[in-house]
Write an enzyme that holds these catalytic residues in place. Sequence first.
Site, PDB file in Angstrom:
ATOM      1  N   LYS A 204      -6.099   0.495  -4.853  1.00 33.31           N
ATOM      2  CA  LYS A 204      -6.749   1.692  -4.300  1.00 33.31           C
ATOM      3  C   LYS A 204      -5.758   2.576  -3.545  1.00 33.31           C
ATOM      4  O   LYS A 204      -4.694   2.132  -3.133  1.00 33.31           O
ATOM      5  CB  LYS A 204      -7.949   1.287  -3.439  1.00 33.31           C
ATOM      6  CG  LYS A 204      -9.109   0.819  -4.346  1.00 33.31           C
ATOM      7  CD  LYS A 204     -10.379   0.530  -3.593  1.00 33.31           C
ATOM      8  CE  LYS A 204     -11.471   0.135  -4.599  1.00 33.31           C
ATOM      9  NZ  LYS A 204     -12.707  -0.277  -3.918  1.00 33.31           N
ATOM     10  N   ARG A 239     -12.355  -8.442  -5.545  1.00 39.49           N
ATOM     11  CA  ARG A 239     -12.450  -7.754  -6.841  1.00 39.49           C
ATOM     12  C   ARG A 239     -11.073  -7.202  -7.167  1.00 39.49           C
ATOM     13  O   ARG A 239     -10.573  -6.346  -6.437  1.00 39.49           O
ATOM     14  CB  ARG A 239     -13.490  -6.640  -6.733  1.00 39.49           C
ATOM     15  CG  ARG A 239     -13.713  -5.826  -8.011  1.00 39.49           C
ATOM     16  CD  ARG A 239     -14.763  -4.742  -7.766  1.00 39.49           C
ATOM     17  NE  ARG A 239     -14.976  -3.933  -8.940  1.00 39.49           N
ATOM     18  CZ  ARG A 239     -14.213  -2.889  -9.297  1.00 39.49           C
ATOM     19  NH1 ARG A 239     -13.187  -2.539  -8.545  1.00 39.49           N
ATOM     20  NH2 ARG A 239     -14.484  -2.210 -10.389  1.00 39.49           N
TER      21      ARG A 239
HETATM   22  C1  8Y4 Z   1      -6.987   2.656  -8.548  1.00 43.08           C
HETATM   23  C2  8Y4 Z   1      -7.709   1.632  -9.088  1.00 43.08           C
HETATM   24  C3  8Y4 Z   1      -7.606   3.560  -7.717  1.00 43.08           C
HETATM   25  C4  8Y4 Z   1      -9.048   1.509  -8.802  1.00 43.08           C
HETATM   26  C5  8Y4 Z   1      -8.958   3.446  -7.441  1.00 43.08           C
HETATM   27  C6  8Y4 Z   1      -9.674   2.427  -7.976  1.00 43.08           C
HETATM   28  C7  8Y4 Z   1     -15.508  -1.484  -5.875  1.00 43.08           C
HETATM   29  C8  8Y4 Z   1     -16.526  -1.720  -6.796  1.00 43.08           C
HETATM   30  C9  8Y4 Z   1     -15.205  -0.165  -7.540  1.00 43.08           C
HETATM   31  C10 8Y4 Z   1     -15.488  -2.229  -4.662  1.00 43.08           C
HETATM   32  C11 8Y4 Z   1     -17.472  -3.340  -5.477  1.00 43.08           C
HETATM   33  C12 8Y4 Z   1     -11.899   1.383  -7.935  1.00 43.08           C
HETATM   34  C13 8Y4 Z   1     -17.169  -0.777  -9.020  1.00 43.08           C
HETATM   35  C14 8Y4 Z   1     -13.269   1.820  -7.634  1.00 43.08           C
HETATM   36  N1  8Y4 Z   1     -14.671  -0.523  -6.351  1.00 43.08           N
HETATM   37  N2  8Y4 Z   1     -17.499  -2.642  -6.618  1.00 43.08           N
HETATM   38  N3  8Y4 Z   1     -16.334  -0.882  -7.841  1.00 43.08           N
HETATM   39  N4  8Y4 Z   1     -16.502  -3.141  -4.515  1.00 43.08           N
HETATM   40  N5  8Y4 Z   1     -18.405  -4.260  -5.220  1.00 43.08           N
HETATM   41  N6  8Y4 Z   1     -11.019   2.376  -7.714  1.00 43.08           N
HETATM   42  O1  8Y4 Z   1     -14.649  -2.063  -3.778  1.00 43.08           O
HETATM   43  O2  8Y4 Z   1     -11.627   0.295  -8.352  1.00 43.08           O
HETATM   44  S1  8Y4 Z   1     -14.564   1.057  -8.606  1.00 43.08           S
END
Ligand code: 8Y4
Length: 263
Positions: A204, A239
């Site tokens: 993130k 996750r």
């Molecule tokens: C790079 C990679 C930049 C990934 C942003 C991201 C969560 C989630 C997501 C979380 C739960 C993400 C579906 C966002 N994040 N579900 N989902 N908890 N429970 N962004 O933190 O990975 S998607």
Amino acid sequence: MGVVNVTPDSFSDGGETPDAEAAIARGRAMLAAGADIIDVGGESTRPGAASLDPAEEQSRIVPVIRALAADGAVVSADTRHAAVMAAAVAAGARIVNDVSALSAEPGSLAQAAQSGAHVILMHMKGDPRTMQDDPRYDDVVAEVAAYLAERIEACVRAGIPRAKIAVDPGIGFGKTVTHNVALIANLGRLKELGCPVVLGVSRKSFIGKLSRNEPPQERLAGSLAAALAGIARGADIVRVHDVAETRQALAVWRAVLEGGRGS
Ligand code: 8Y4
């Protein structure tokens, strides 16, 4: 928990359902690398992302859920739509992972309850389109904990047993770097809600912001550091995109914390 995104941009090998085939292969590789759960999602919830037609989301994720569940995997379905939850559980998903904490659609609480699935309730301020527009809190940890407590009670009223509920602070969902760090550092306050805590920090943007603004694919080291810090503060499920690396970091960290009593 390993993350599998089923999106049309995933590489195609020319098969009949190339996106699904590639996603199933990534899920199987994560299981082989030591994942306990595979989280299957079809809609981007990145900051600024537009929402996806639920029927399209369903057609992306259901074949992947069906294949991984048939392998014996515990699968969670990442969706904010009640109809998709029903189809996902029918295909073998045992967990509903809803970034809106079952609040996005009026039928979600009842659908999750009657499905018998476990649920992950995540905190998000606003919606993915606008959530990163100057988010403000008086006390982010208290506000996230109060919101999750309220959503737990809504689930229990709808007939979801407390034992099937997990909570998640929603790192990056309507939060600044300072908010994200405060939530990880004070994860113990969420543990007090009495449910398992899920934490998603992998790749993130706060990791880049705490370091040298690396792009997502260069955020592994920071992702591992944040995951271990979260586990130290009580996270029960992390996750992640990088299952093998997280397993390795956790194995070494646990062994040395235990002081080498096996030697
Ligand atoms: C790079 C990679 C930049 C990934 C942003 C991201 C969560 C989630 C997501 C979380 C739960 C993400 C579906 C966002 N994040 N579900 N989902 N908890 N429970 N962004 O933190 O990975 S998607």
